[in-house]
Scaffold this motif. Structure first.
Motif, short mmCIF file in Angstrom:
data_model
loop_
_atom_site.label_atom_id
_atom_site.label_comp_id
_atom_site.label_asym_id
_atom_site.label_seq_id
_atom_site.Cartn_x
_atom_site.Cartn_y
_atom_site.Cartn_z
N HIS A 111 -9.58 -10.69 34.47
CA HIS A 111 -10.66 -11.64 34.76
C HIS A 111 -12.03 -11.11 34.33
O HIS A 111 -12.84 -11.86 33.77
N HIS A 115 -15.09 -12.43 31.77
CA HIS A 115 -16.54 -12.55 31.99
C HIS A 115 -17.31 -11.77 30.91
O HIS A 115 -18.27 -12.25 30.34
N ASP A 304 -16.73 -18.62 36.91
CA ASP A 304 -15.34 -18.64 36.48
C ASP A 304 -15.02 -19.86 35.62
O ASP A 304 -15.47 -20.97 35.92
#
Ligand code: ATP
Ligand code: MG
Ligand code: FE
Length: 342
Positions: A111, A115, A304
């Motif tokens: 994740h 980003h 997100d």
């Protein structure tokens, strides 16, 4: 290579179709914020259940939006961690199920690498190497990025993440979750001269952060005003402004130090807090003085989203990385463990 990306690590269901030649073809996001607001934060069990409800319709939608036959992809990428395990499992099992049905490779990705590389989706994107400031709900890290997968941690928060500090300060001011945008809005009307909050850990060398003291400082200021019967709208705005100034200043000082220390001229800032306008203004002013340049994701790709996962997936799947038959959901997973795809 055309990749479907799936993000379900927390309270946002994000999907996207990314094509290595044509760029981003379509993306969609469903935010669960409304559902979690009444609880003052994300309730993991509710988050997982909602991903189950939203994910397939969102995937249908982006194939339709992109005008592509359902399943006409070369691979699928999903967020394998870090995040809430139940929420991650929804994305992981859906990705593996679809990959099996469509007979394409599937890969669990990190994740925070998503980003970190989100600015790569922009027209003006940086070349390697660069310094990255990751500032999100769960992370505050400075990373030296030499290549995709070559990440060297320079410093990180010893306690709260910057986004978490925004969320907690917001709660002290009776603002709803998520607090970052709320504090930013309230701070617009605040007087920056009235209070000066500390810039934690800037008076000593090093690139680590700490935001828990600033949180306590904010609470003390709120309580003091409350006790004196002076916590009116203006006082709340002044506190929000002092808090935002302190966080922005602290982040800018550490970024400046990281650039000076490494001699690098490119700075990437990503994660939810990178949407903060005041932070961007301060960072732009700082890099301009160093003949350096700052890169950010577009607004909706700061928090997100599926696009950043599809992008990372496209890079790594193209290099031949893929999951075996077992799906992955890794709640804790340090970024520095990642490697350069062979
Ligand atoms: P992580 O990526 O570390 O797992 P996360 O996915 O929850 O955590 P993001 O979705 O990247 O984090 O970002 C959400 C955070 O960003 C929240 O803490 C929110 O308050 C903060 N945030 C969003 N917009 C702003 C803003 N304009 N100013 C400051 N903070 C903001
Ligand atoms: Mg979120
Ligand atoms: Fe995130």
């Amino acid at each position: 290579m055309r990749v479907l990306g799936i993000e379900t690590s927390c309270d946002e269901t994000g999907v996207a179709l990314y094509d290595s030649e044509r760029g981003l073809l379509a993306d969609a996001l469903y935010s669960q914020i409304e559902m979690h607001i009444e609880h003052g934060g994300v309730v993991p069990e509710l988050a997982s259940r909602d991903h189950v409800r939203r994910l397939i319709p969102l995937i249908e939608q982006i194939f339709h939006d992109a005008g592509i036959e359902r399943g006409d992809v070369d691979g699928i990428a999903y967020t394998a961690g870090p995040g809430l395990v139940g929420a991650l499992m929804v994305g992981a099992s859906t990705a593996h199920g679809l990959a099996r049905a469509w007979q394409v490779p599937v890969l669990g990705v990190h994740h925070m690498e998503g980003h970190l590389l989100a600015p790569m989706l922009e027209e003006a994107h940086p070349d390697f190497p660069f310094i990255a400031l990751l500032v999100s709900g769960g992370h505050t890290q400075l990373v030296e990025v030499r290549a995709l997968g070559d990440y060297h941690l320079l410093g990180e928060s010893l306690d709260d993440a910057a986004g978490e500090a925004f969320d907690k300060a917001a709660r002290m001011l009776s603002l709803p979750y998520p607090g970052g945008p709320q504090i930013a809005r309230l701070a617009e009307r605040g007087n920056p001269q009235r209070f000066r909050f500390p810039r934690p850990m800037t008076d000593r060398p090093g690139l680590d952060f700490s935001f828990s003291g600033l949180k306590t400082h904010t609470l003390t200021a709120v309580r003091k005003l409350e006790a004196a019967g002076e916590l009116d709208e203006q006082a709340r705005a002044d506190i929000a402004r002092a808090f935002e100034e302190a966080v922005a200043d602290t982040l800018v000082i550490k970024c400046r130090r990281a650039l000076d220390q490494t001699g690098l001229k490119r700075l990437v800032v990503a994660g939810g807090v990178s949407a903060n306008r005041r932070l961007r203004e301060r960072l732009d002013a700082m890099v301009a003085k160093r003949e350096a340049r700052a890169f950010y994701p577009r607004g909706r790709f700061c928090t997100d989203n599926g696009a950043m996962i599809a992008y990372v997936g496209a890079q790594r799947l193209a290099a031949g990385e893929r999951d075996d038959t077992s799906l992955r959901a890794t709640p804790r997973w340090p970024l520095a463990e990642l490697v350069v795809p062979q």
